[in-house]
Design a protein around this motif. Sequence first.
Motif, PDB file in Angstrom:
ATOM      1  N   LEU A 108       5.559  -2.255   1.048  1.00  0.00           N
ATOM      2  CA  LEU A 108       4.418  -2.542   1.918  1.00  0.00           C
ATOM      3  C   LEU A 108       3.103  -2.242   1.211  1.00  0.00           C
ATOM      4  O   LEU A 108       2.096  -2.946   1.401  1.00  0.00           O
ATOM      5  N   THR A 121       7.522 -15.201  10.421  1.00  0.00           N
ATOM      6  CA  THR A 121       6.616 -15.664  11.473  1.00  0.00           C
ATOM      7  C   THR A 121       6.069 -17.053  11.146  1.00  0.00           C
ATOM      8  O   THR A 121       6.343 -17.605  10.084  1.00  0.00           O
ATOM      9  N   PHE A 170       8.509  -9.141   9.135  1.00  0.00           N
ATOM     10  CA  PHE A 170       7.230  -9.163   8.434  1.00  0.00           C
ATOM     11  C   PHE A 170       6.844 -10.590   8.036  1.00  0.00           C
ATOM     12  O   PHE A 170       7.678 -11.499   8.007  1.00  0.00           O
ATOM     13  N   GLU A 179       4.832  -9.475   2.654  1.00  0.00           N
ATOM     14  CA  GLU A 179       5.584  -8.234   2.802  1.00  0.00           C
ATOM     15  C   GLU A 179       7.078  -8.459   2.591  1.00  0.00           C
ATOM     16  O   GLU A 179       7.751  -7.662   1.922  1.00  0.00           O
ATOM     17  N   ASP A 208      -0.937  -8.594   7.691  1.00  0.00           N
ATOM     18  CA  ASP A 208       0.261  -8.611   8.520  1.00  0.00           C
ATOM     19  C   ASP A 208       0.032  -7.564   9.613  1.00  0.00           C
ATOM     20  O   ASP A 208      -0.284  -6.411   9.307  1.00  0.00           O
ATOM     21  N   PRO A 209       0.168  -7.928  10.904  1.00  0.00           N
ATOM     22  CA  PRO A 209      -0.044  -6.949  11.978  1.00  0.00           C
ATOM     23  C   PRO A 209       0.807  -5.690  11.842  1.00  0.00           C
ATOM     24  O   PRO A 209       0.440  -4.632  12.355  1.00  0.00           O
ATOM     25  N   ASN A 210       1.926  -5.812  11.132  1.00  0.00           N
ATOM     26  CA  ASN A 210       2.810  -4.664  10.944  1.00  0.00           C
ATOM     27  C   ASN A 210       2.560  -3.922   9.633  1.00  0.00           C
ATOM     28  O   ASN A 210       3.319  -3.026   9.273  1.00  0.00           O
ATOM     29  N   ASN A 211       1.494  -4.318   8.926  1.00  0.00           N
ATOM     30  CA  ASN A 211       1.190  -3.664   7.650  1.00  0.00           C
ATOM     31  C   ASN A 211      -0.304  -3.783   7.369  1.00  0.00           C
ATOM     32  O   ASN A 211      -0.731  -4.503   6.466  1.00  0.00           O
ATOM     33  N   SER A 212      -1.091  -3.081   8.128  1.00  0.00           N
ATOM     34  CA  SER A 212      -2.544  -3.166   7.953  1.00  0.00           C
ATOM     35  C   SER A 212      -2.939  -2.687   6.560  1.00  0.00           C
ATOM     36  O   SER A 212      -2.341  -1.769   5.995  1.00  0.00           O
TER      37      SER A 212
END
Length: 447
Positions: free
Chosen positions: A248, A173, A196, A200, A65-69
């Motif tokens: 996360l 998404t 997310f 996530e 997830d780009p918001n949770n590397s």
Amino acid sequence: MKTLRNNSFLIVGIMTVLVSCASDDDTYVPTPSQGILESRIIELYGSMEVLIQPLATDYNLIPNDPNNSITQAKVDLGQMLFHETGIAINPNMDVSIHMYSCASCHHAKAGFQSGILQGIGEGGNGFGINGEGRFKNPLYVEADLDVQPIRTPSALNVAYQDVMLWNGQFGATGTNQGTEANWTIGTPKEVNTLGFEGVETQAIAGLDVHRLRIDEDFIINSAYKDMFDEAFPTIEESQRYSKLNGALAIAAYERTLLPNQAPFQQWLNGNENALNEQETEGALLFFDDAKCFSCHSGPALNSMDFYALGMNDLAGDDVLTVIDDGTKRGRGGFTNNPEDDYKFKTPQLYNLKDVTFFGHGGSFQSIESIVRYKNNAEVENQDVSLGQVSSMFTPLNLTDDDIEAITAFLENALYDSNLQRYVPEELPSGYCFPNADPISSQDMGCN
């Protein structure tokens, strides 16, 4: 597959004739089945690599997830929290404090599914050998139980899913773009508004749904404090030990749950001895005549599509709750679009043989039985009209030998026998896991 095989044999036959002219050796040697399988996969996907799963530590290759590397520190923390019964501090009944975890319904010994028909978090007792021995605590009534109203999906291969659950309700998404009107305020679906992806979102919502809590006092007075500090060093300390960050970390760990040691994965990586002849034949059928690949593709052999196949919902004397209409409607129960009614997400196919319930309602007791169901294409759920059933659900005309070969491929070639590598040896809290009730502790030899 028949067309491909015939073409392959024709090519080899021509080559044999040419060689025979020079060597007077007219022995016919057909192309080996594994060569045909390789050719078929390349024909479908362009390369073998499309189906290969990365190592669990190849964080750049695992879908993030780009918001949770994904980082090692997050994975280490998430692994512990996923199994931690010490965060079970919000049960409906005090008798269950510290007695369950995320892994109560998603544990390695059942392929990160539940070992029983209907997964039980709070309100369950016992474990058995592979989770099949869990049962309802007799002190509980239905209203206080935390049980799944549908077969527990596997946590394996969630990295290849952008929305989660059979109806796909978690995830902001991709697949769920355009469903914003259904992210109902005051329900777990509201978590989608955080933006997310599904893994996530489900982890965040699941802590509340399953009565788990990231308690700051518990964290800062244990080894978890250092783990949170390493996983989230850029977050202000006043915000660091939170439900969001704990979730996360759990999601980062879940994304690494890859059955990449399964024989089929070994074969894709060049081990010609990883598959036997029957498993190879089953794979050929899977990727050709049986048309399984039409819905099951990619490294997880899944897809993000939803289909109505007319399977039954949870039913029978062992079912602990009334199954609501929204759950029965599948994707339609989330989107409220009648065209989505009775459609369920295509599941991943790895590590199925440690459980004995299949389909979203657990109405099949073996892998072979569900293969036969798809071969016969006769709807079992009379609430699902033929007009709602997928046009792809048609008879396959497979023989018994074909069905046995596909079953062997699914049961054995897709089975990673070493999922225990994803399980901690012990927890920072010292509690038993995945359950810590007295009967589970006895079953697992946990003190």
